[in-house]
Design an enzyme around this catalytic site. Sequence first.
Site, PDB file in Angstrom:
ATOM      1  CE1 TYR A 151      29.478  38.285  44.258  1.00  0.00           C
ATOM      2  CE2 TYR A 151      28.924  36.047  43.581  1.00  0.00           C
ATOM      3  CZ  TYR A 151      29.821  37.098  43.628  1.00  0.00           C
ATOM      4  OH  TYR A 151      31.056  36.972  43.042  1.00  0.00           O
ATOM      5  CB  THR A 186      40.826  35.747  46.976  1.00  0.00           C
ATOM      6  OG1 THR A 186      39.663  35.541  47.779  1.00  0.00           O
ATOM      7  CG2 THR A 186      40.445  35.729  45.504  1.00  0.00           C
ATOM      8  N   PRO A 187      43.010  35.791  49.153  1.00  0.00           N
ATOM      9  CG  PRO A 187      44.723  37.369  49.178  1.00  0.00           C
ATOM     10  CD  PRO A 187      43.723  36.724  48.272  1.00  0.00           C
TER      11      PRO A 187
HETATM   12  P1  NAD Z   1      38.572  40.905  46.971  1.00  0.00           P
HETATM   13  O1  NAD Z   1      37.613  41.228  48.066  1.00  0.00           O
HETATM   14  O2  NAD Z   1      39.795  40.100  47.284  1.00  0.00           O
HETATM   15  O3  NAD Z   1      39.074  42.262  46.274  1.00  0.00           O
HETATM   16  C1  NAD Z   1      38.170  43.226  45.842  1.00  0.00           C
HETATM   17  C2  NAD Z   1      38.895  44.534  45.672  1.00  0.00           C
HETATM   18  O4  NAD Z   1      37.927  45.473  45.213  1.00  0.00           O
HETATM   19  C3  NAD Z   1      39.473  45.080  46.974  1.00  0.00           C
HETATM   20  O5  NAD Z   1      40.776  45.611  46.752  1.00  0.00           O
HETATM   21  C4  NAD Z   1      38.481  46.191  47.360  1.00  0.00           C
HETATM   22  O6  NAD Z   1      39.093  47.254  48.084  1.00  0.00           O
HETATM   23  C5  NAD Z   1      38.006  46.643  45.999  1.00  0.00           C
HETATM   24  N1  NAD Z   1      36.694  47.260  46.046  1.00  0.00           N
HETATM   25  C6  NAD Z   1      35.573  46.784  46.656  1.00  0.00           C
HETATM   26  N2  NAD Z   1      34.561  47.656  46.502  1.00  0.00           N
HETATM   27  C7  NAD Z   1      35.059  48.697  45.798  1.00  0.00           C
HETATM   28  C8  NAD Z   1      34.499  49.921  45.326  1.00  0.00           C
HETATM   29  N3  NAD Z   1      33.228  50.251  45.616  1.00  0.00           N
HETATM   30  N4  NAD Z   1      35.272  50.751  44.611  1.00  0.00           N
HETATM   31  C9  NAD Z   1      36.563  50.443  44.342  1.00  0.00           C
HETATM   32  N5  NAD Z   1      37.153  49.317  44.785  1.00  0.00           N
HETATM   33  C10 NAD Z   1      36.408  48.451  45.500  1.00  0.00           C
HETATM   34  O7  NAD Z   1      37.696  40.233  45.799  1.00  0.00           O
HETATM   35  P2  NAD Z   1      38.009  39.013  44.819  1.00  0.00           P
HETATM   36  O8  NAD Z   1      37.629  37.748  45.510  1.00  0.00           O
HETATM   37  O9  NAD Z   1      39.355  39.150  44.234  1.00  0.00           O
HETATM   38  O10 NAD Z   1      36.884  39.258  43.698  1.00  0.00           O
HETATM   39  C11 NAD Z   1      37.101  40.095  42.584  1.00  0.00           C
HETATM   40  C12 NAD Z   1      35.917  39.985  41.650  1.00  0.00           C
HETATM   41  O11 NAD Z   1      35.729  38.629  41.255  1.00  0.00           O
HETATM   42  C13 NAD Z   1      34.592  40.429  42.284  1.00  0.00           C
HETATM   43  O12 NAD Z   1      33.795  41.083  41.335  1.00  0.00           O
HETATM   44  C14 NAD Z   1      33.964  39.112  42.704  1.00  0.00           C
HETATM   45  O13 NAD Z   1      32.555  39.185  42.797  1.00  0.00           O
HETATM   46  C15 NAD Z   1      34.407  38.214  41.565  1.00  0.00           C
HETATM   47  N6  NAD Z   1      34.424  36.792  41.941  1.00  0.00           N
HETATM   48  C16 NAD Z   1      35.164  36.331  42.991  1.00  0.00           C
HETATM   49  C17 NAD Z   1      35.144  34.969  43.296  1.00  0.00           C
HETATM   50  C18 NAD Z   1      35.944  34.389  44.450  1.00  0.00           C
HETATM   51  O14 NAD Z   1      35.727  33.206  44.797  1.00  0.00           O
HETATM   52  N7  NAD Z   1      36.862  35.119  45.053  1.00  0.00           N
HETATM   53  C19 NAD Z   1      34.335  34.113  42.549  1.00  0.00           C
HETATM   54  C20 NAD Z   1      33.597  34.620  41.487  1.00  0.00           C
HETATM   55  C21 NAD Z   1      33.656  35.967  41.186  1.00  0.00           C
END
Ligand code: NAD
Length: 251
Positions: A151, A186-187
């Site tokens: 990651y 997030t959920p």
């Molecule tokens: P999440 O898992 O809740 O949602 C991710 C969405 O992306 C889902 O709807 C999934 O179906 C879709 N997805 C995954 N792979 C895919 C693909 N190959 N093609 C198309 N769609 C795809 O994720 P989140 O927690 O909302 O994170 C969103 C972004 O923010 C990510 O890039 C994550 O790395 C980044 N992020 C999240 C956090 C956190 O704490 N949640 C922290 C820092 C960064």
Amino acid sequence: MFTLTNKIALVTGGGSGIGRAIARLFARQGAFVWIVDRDALAGRGEVDAIREEGGQADFAELDVSDAAAAAALALRLPPLDILVNNAGIGHVGSLLETAATDLDRLHAVNVRGPFNLCKAFVPGMLTRRRGSVINLASIGGVLAVRDRLAYTVTKHAVVGLTKALALDHSHTGVRFNAICPGRVETPFVRSRLAEYPDPEKAYREMASTQLNGRMAQPDEIAAAALYLAADVSAMVTGSNLLIDGGWSAGK
Ligand code: NAD
């Protein structure tokens, strides 16, 4: 200053978490939002929710790691004003628990995903000499996160991709920025917390990396995306906006 009226936005991973919050906020601010996700059920559900609120949205099913499908989608959609590369996946493990295939899998989604979408949609922005591209990186894009080798590697690459795009193309009027959230409630994170015997304690431990002791809400990340999408941030390109409750400040 934060209106998106008459703008067309595309949000990858818009069916869940941070992407969902961004899609909803953009629609409330007047944008037409294309939700792109590999999960059709979640993406279509989000389109319905936006329409119920009176917003404008549509859905396209896409795995962002598929370059040919991304290029085909760009031929089908109108030119974009805003591209949010939000879809991303995680992996837990140090070098010892990370296989080359794990690194490849994360690279395909977290790095080639934004690259594919930029290849497909940025040329149209360059021709029209306007647009805002927002890449969701992470605190793992500026610091190493313990036991998250793949990651950390891929999110550093997202920050590098954003800077390289900004350097090569910002003179055209198209802007490229990254957002680096710390931990966001997030959920998915909530369901993981529920698996612990003491979810409250697990929350406190997870949030303890952030100086303010709490996780961000998805809406707080969406607010930053709105700033970077709207014309009010016209001077901002090649930047890396940390929303980490002070995590990166030191310890
Ligand atoms: P999440 O898992 O809740 O949602 C991710 C969405 O992306 C889902 O709807 C999934 O179906 C879709 N997805 C995954 N792979 C895919 C693909 N190959 N093609 C198309 N769609 C795809 O994720 P989140 O927690 O909302 O994170 C969103 C972004 O923010 C990510 O890039 C994550 O790395 C980044 N992020 C999240 C956090 C956190 O704490 N949640 C922290 C820092 C960064």
